[in-house]
Design a protein around this motif. Structure first.
Motif, PDB file in Angstrom:
ATOM      1  N   TYR A 118      35.340  -3.506 -12.052  1.00 12.69           N
ATOM      2  CA  TYR A 118      34.647  -4.254 -11.010  1.00 12.69           C
ATOM      3  C   TYR A 118      33.175  -3.861 -11.003  1.00 12.69           C
ATOM      4  CZ  TYR A 118      32.846  -4.619  -6.205  1.00 12.69           C
ATOM      5  OH  TYR A 118      32.062  -4.831  -5.098  1.00 12.69           O
ATOM      6  N   PHE A 178      44.036  -5.357 -13.226  1.00  8.89           N
ATOM      7  CA  PHE A 178      42.635  -5.035 -13.005  1.00  8.89           C
ATOM      8  C   PHE A 178      42.096  -4.120 -14.099  1.00  8.89           C
ATOM      9  CE2 PHE A 178      38.827  -3.999 -10.772  1.00  8.89           C
ATOM     10  CZ  PHE A 178      38.662  -2.629 -10.841  1.00  8.89           C
ATOM     11  N   TYR A 197      34.547  -9.225 -11.710  1.00  7.00           N
ATOM     12  CA  TYR A 197      35.753  -8.481 -12.068  1.00  7.00           C
ATOM     13  C   TYR A 197      36.237  -8.909 -13.455  1.00  7.00           C
ATOM     14  CZ  TYR A 197      36.017  -8.293  -6.924  1.00  7.00           C
ATOM     15  OH  TYR A 197      35.743  -8.145  -5.591  1.00  7.00           O
ATOM     16  N   TYR A 223      39.916  -8.786 -15.576  1.00  6.52           N
ATOM     17  CA  TYR A 223      41.356  -8.555 -15.542  1.00  6.52           C
ATOM     18  C   TYR A 223      41.929  -8.859 -16.919  1.00  6.52           C
ATOM     19  CZ  TYR A 223      41.696  -8.202 -10.434  1.00  6.52           C
ATOM     20  OH  TYR A 223      41.590  -7.792  -9.125  1.00  6.52           O
ATOM     21  N   PRO A 243      48.045 -10.663 -13.691  1.00  4.49           N
ATOM     22  CA  PRO A 243      46.788 -10.058 -14.120  1.00  4.49           C
ATOM     23  C   PRO A 243      46.694  -8.590 -13.695  1.00  4.49           C
ATOM     24  CG  PRO A 243      46.405 -12.197 -13.115  1.00  4.49           C
ATOM     25  CD  PRO A 243      47.834 -11.842 -12.836  1.00  4.49           C
TER      26      PRO A 243
END
Lengths: 116, 116
Positions: free
Chosen positions: B48, B45, B33, B35, B43
């Protein structure tokens, strides 16, 4: 949609006293819940998580958290605070619902200050 | 390695330049991931990866941001035509499995990007 609320920007507690850092969440399904700690200029360190099972979860450094489904809360607690616990604490949630994406959603963080 | 490794730890670049940030996840972790954390925020996103493919890139703010993971291990986050608003800490994280599991997500120390 999923979200996390940490209602307190800062929590102050005297060393040796119990501490609580609050977290409430919103998900469409059932939640995976996490707590992370961040020291100045450092990355996030994992403290504990709730996946399923016992509502009281114990984690690193003496921290614990209780999952309360009816109140949609996952407050972080410690019976006796240490000065070294002073840091930024983040609550995070992921929805088990497969339509909610893969992201772990974080709150804005709560700064914990433990005074000697 | 023992943890998630990110390089560079700090990067100062001029507005309009191209930047690459590298992440080496924990050995054996298939999920990765990215962030972004701005000052005073939790954090957020970005993207992914499950293996080599980007399973969810819904958090990338615009087409100046791109990430790859060609061999399913190391990942590179690429930012074109950097803007001052891109200044933030870019955090990489990995977990044993991804998807909708409750696997713990482990974070690196972050790459601090400053655009001047």
């Amino acid at each position: 949609a999923q979200s996390v609320a940490q209602p307190e920007d800062q929590v102050n507690v005297a060393e040796g006293n119990p501490l609580t850092v609050k977290c409430t969440y919103s998900v469409s399904g059932n939640p995976y819940l996490f707590w992370y700690v961040q020291y100045p200029n450092r990355g996030l360190q994992f403290l504990l998580k709730y996946i399923t099972g016992d509502n009281l979860v114990k984690g690193s450094y003496g921290f614990e958290a209780e999952f309360n489904k009816s109140q949609t809360s996952f407050h972080l607690k410690k019976p006796s605070a240490l000065v070294s616990d002073s840091a930024l604490y983040f609550c995070a949630v992921r929805d088990m619902d497969s339509n909610s994406g893969y992201a772990l959603n974080f709150g804005k963080g709560t700064s914990l200050l433990v005074t000697p | 390695g023992a943890g998630v490794s990110q390089t560079p730890s700090n990067k100062v670049t001029e507005k309009g330049k191209y930047v690459e940030l590298r992440c080496d996840p924990i050995s054996g972790h298939t999920a990765l991931y990215w962030y972004r954390q701005s000052l005073g925020q939790g954090p957020e996103f970005l993207i992914y990866f499950q293996g080599t493919g980007a399973a969810d890139d819904s958090g990338l703010p615009n087409d100046r941001f791109f990430a790859v993971r060609p061999e399913g291990s190391v990942s590179t986050l690429k930012i074109q035509r950097t803007e001052r608003g891109d200044s933030a800490v870019y955090l990489c994280a990995s977990s044993l499995n991804g998807g909708y599991s409750g696997n713990t997500i482990y974070f690196g120390e972050g790459s601090w990007l400053t655009v001047v």
